[in-house]
Structure formats: structure tokens, C-alpha cells
Design an enzyme around this catalytic site. Structure first.
Site, PDB file in Angstrom:
ATOM      1  N   THR A 251      21.478  17.211   4.532  1.00 15.60           N
ATOM      2  CA  THR A 251      20.088  17.669   4.500  1.00 15.60           C
ATOM      3  C   THR A 251      19.269  17.143   5.677  1.00 15.60           C
ATOM      4  O   THR A 251      19.562  16.067   6.212  1.00 15.60           O
ATOM      5  CB  THR A 251      19.429  17.182   3.184  1.00 15.60           C
TER       6      THR A 251
ATOM      7  N   TYR B  75      16.763  10.356  -1.947  1.00 18.87           N
ATOM      8  CA  TYR B  75      17.641  11.530  -1.825  1.00 18.87           C
ATOM      9  C   TYR B  75      18.291  11.564  -0.439  1.00 18.87           C
ATOM     10  O   TYR B  75      19.515  11.680  -0.301  1.00 18.87           O
ATOM     11  CB  TYR B  75      16.826  12.807  -2.085  1.00 18.87           C
TER      12      TYR B  75
END
Ligand code: UDP
Length: 328
Positions: free
Chosen positions: A121, A145
């Protein structure tokens, strides 16, 4: 056969359709914690897929999977991916995204499966120092995350050196839209993402869309993101898998459109497409959100031959059709 972990989820299921369209055999492994059995059933009606319900924490489930199927490579989607939730409950993220992935990798090694495409990501970059963000941009995540994904990237690097496990890491930016035939789509419970949340304020009575933060240092004060269409993203996974198969070489690619849009711009496009005066409330910033993220994705173009084909308008249009279907 290609193993798709998290194939009942949003991006995984769209990638399954792309692979089926290109005559690949797939087996989905999913614990259905956030994915849906209805999605799996729809995929089964589209092509000859195998589905195994199982958990990355259950080594027996993994062993059964790898001994039952002749798996040549893995595309690994199964993960939790909500920035704010990861700030509130980092333990959940480290356990699932890091330990779950380690279990998968260790089983792969045991069964001599040495190719993986991994969903990473743009959240691994943190607050950008330069824009657009290319793959060499320093990685300093500002939320758990992003930390979990960066940790797995490090593990993959080490596993390549030590065990020759080859990986393609795709660092994707924001994802939008759905299957152009609206057979599957974005379906999170609860929904936290921008575009479906705006559209739900059209399809669900009394839902007011909230903008998280209007005091960012951007042209209209709201966050800028790069929204890539999910079918284009699915195509990137197929191309990454084919590259890995051909070259047997690890690499890292950004996947984005190279264009940034503010939350308010997305909101305005949604108003236009839905022809609705959507109710909106401006609220405070959400934890863990960097102000601006958009990609330099030239490397994916040059090396994988990947180019995004769909526009943001296409994405929001299909997303709206899907939302209407979900609320019917
Ligand atoms: N956002 C918002 N309202 C919402 C959902 C998201 O203003 O109901 C904003 C969010 O703060 C971020 C952007 O929209 O700036 C994209 O958020 P999303 O959750 O879709 O993706 P993320 O960037 O967190 O992966």
C-alpha cells in the site's frame, strides 16, 4: 493453479474474474471474516473456481490447502486494511497481517511454492516528502496498517535472499469502482471508504456523508488521494503474476493513476453522477490520514506494461450501480 487468499473480498474477487477471463485456474482461500459467500457464489457462476474456507491462523487449513491443490503461485490479499481501525486496535492488525502472512509464507516454503504477488500500500510511504510518490520514496508509515504492510515487505525481501521466494509487491493507492457488469462490487460492513460512503448517503435514507478534515494544506482543505479502478488494479495483479512467472525475479511497483483528487472533488463528481443534492457535514480529521497521496506509476507502465484504462467517472458510475443493487 493460482491461490488467491482473500478472494472473497473486494480486490481479490475482481482479480479472480480477471484471471478467469484469461483462462487461469484459481482456488480461493478465505475465512469470510470480511469477504462474502455471495461473492464466492457469484464467482462460481462465472467460472470454474475452487473455494476453501479457512484461516491463515490454522496451520492445518493451510496444509490441507497446499496438499490438496497443485499451487504454482499465490496472490495474497487476505488482510485487514482500515487505517483508523489500525490506530485503535493495532494488535488485530499485527496479528492478522503479519503473523497470518508468516504462516502463509512458511507453508509456501514447506510445499516449495516460491512465487507470491503481495498487496502492499501507499500507506507505507507515510507523509510524502516529494510528489508524485515513486517506489524509491522513503517509507515512514504514520499508522499501524502501513507498518504491518511494510513489515511484510521486509520479510519478503529476507525470504527472497535466504530461500529464493520471489515476490512482486504492488503498492496500491486508493481503489474505486466495480465489475463493469455489476456482478460483484465493494461491500464492506461497516463501510468506511470515501466513495461508497458518499453514495450510501444517496441510497440510504437519513445517512449524512461526513468529510473528515477541511483544514489540510491542499487546494480546498480536504485530503488528496489517487483512485485507481478496481478492474484496472485486477489487471495489474495478473500482469504482475505473469511477469513473476516469466522472470522469476522480485520487484516492487506502485499502482495508481498518477492523478490526485480531493475529497470535495470526489463529492462533486458523485453529486453529478447521482444527480442528487447529497447531504454533507464537515467534521474533524480522522486518525492516521496523510494529507496527500498520489502515485508515480511509470515503473508499472514500463516493466509490467500496465496502464489504467478506466476513468474516475467510470469508477464512480459502477460504484453507484453497485450501491443501488446492495440496497435493493
Ligand atoms: N473520507 C471522508 N469521509 C468518509 C470516508 C473517507 O472524508 O466517510 C476521507 C478520508 O479521511 C481520506 C479519504 O476520504 O482522506 C479516503 O479515505 P478512504 O477511507 O476511502 O481510503 P484510505 O485513504 O483511508 O485508504
Amino acid at each position: 493453479m493460482i491461490l488467491i487468499t482473500g478472494g472473497a473480498g473486494y480486490i481479490g474477487s475482481h482479480t479472480v474474474i480477471n484471471l478467469l477471463n484469461n483462462n487461469y485456474e484459481v482456488v480461493i482461500f478465505d475465512n469470510l471474516s470480511t469477504g462474502h459467500i455471495e461473492t464466492v457464489n457469484m464467482l462460481k457462476s462465472i467460472g470454474d473456481i475452487k473455494f476453501e474456507q479457512g484461516d491463515l491462523f490454522n496451520i492445518k487449513d493451510l496444509e490441507n490447502l497446499f496438499s490438496k491443490y497443485d499451487i504454482e503461485a499465490v496472490i495474497h490479499f487476505a488482510a485487514f486494511s482500515l487505517v483508523e481501525e489500525s490506530c485503535i486496535n493495532p494488535q488485530k492488525y499485527y496479528i492478522n497481517n503479519v503473523i497470518g502472512t508468516l504462516n502463509l509464507l512458511n507453508t509456501m516454503l514447506k510445499y516449495n511454492v516460491k512465487k507470491i504477488v503481495f498487496s502492499s500500500t501507499c500507506a507505507t510511504y507515510g507523509v510524502p516528502k516529494t510528489l508524485p510518490i515513486d517506489e524509491n520514496h522513503p517509507q515512514n508509515p504514520i499508522n499501524p496498517y502501513g507498518n504491518t504492510k511494510l513489515t511484510v515487505e521486509g520479510i519478503l525481501k529476507d525470504y527472497d535472499k535466504a530461500y529464493e521466494l520471489k515476490s512482486i509487491i504492488l503498492r496500491y493507492f486508493n481503489v474505486a469502482g466495480c465489475d463493469h457488469l455489476t456482478r460483484i462490487g465493494e461491500w464492506h460492513i461497516p463501510e468506511t471508504h470515501l466513495i461508497p460512503n458518499i453514495l450510501k448517503s444517496v441510497t440510504e435514507k437519513d445517512k449524512v456523508f461526513k468529510i473528515f478534515g477541511t483544514d489540510y494544506d491542499t487546494k480546498d482543505g480536504t485530503c488528496i488521494r489517487d483512485y485507481v479502478n478496481v478492474e484496472d488494479l485486477a489487471e495489474a495483479h495478473r500482469l504482475a503474476f505473469e511477469y513473476l512467472n516469466k522472470k522469476n525475479k522480485s520487484d516492487i511497483f506502485n499502482i495508481g493513476t498518477e492523478k490526485g483528487n480531493t475529497v470535495k472533488e470526489i463529492f462533486d463528481i458523485c453529486k453529478k453522477i447521482t444527480n442528487t443534492n447529497i447531504k454533507v457535514e464537515e467534521t474533524q480529521r480522522r486518525a492516521g490520514d496523510p494529507p496527500i497521496l498520489y502515485a508515480n506509476a511509470k515503473k508499472a507502465k514500463e516493466i509490467l506494461g500496465w496502464t489504467p484504462k478506466k476513468t474516475l467517472y467510470d469508477s464512480i458510475k459502477t460504484a453507484f450501480e453497485w450501491q443501488r443493487k446492495l440496497t435493493d
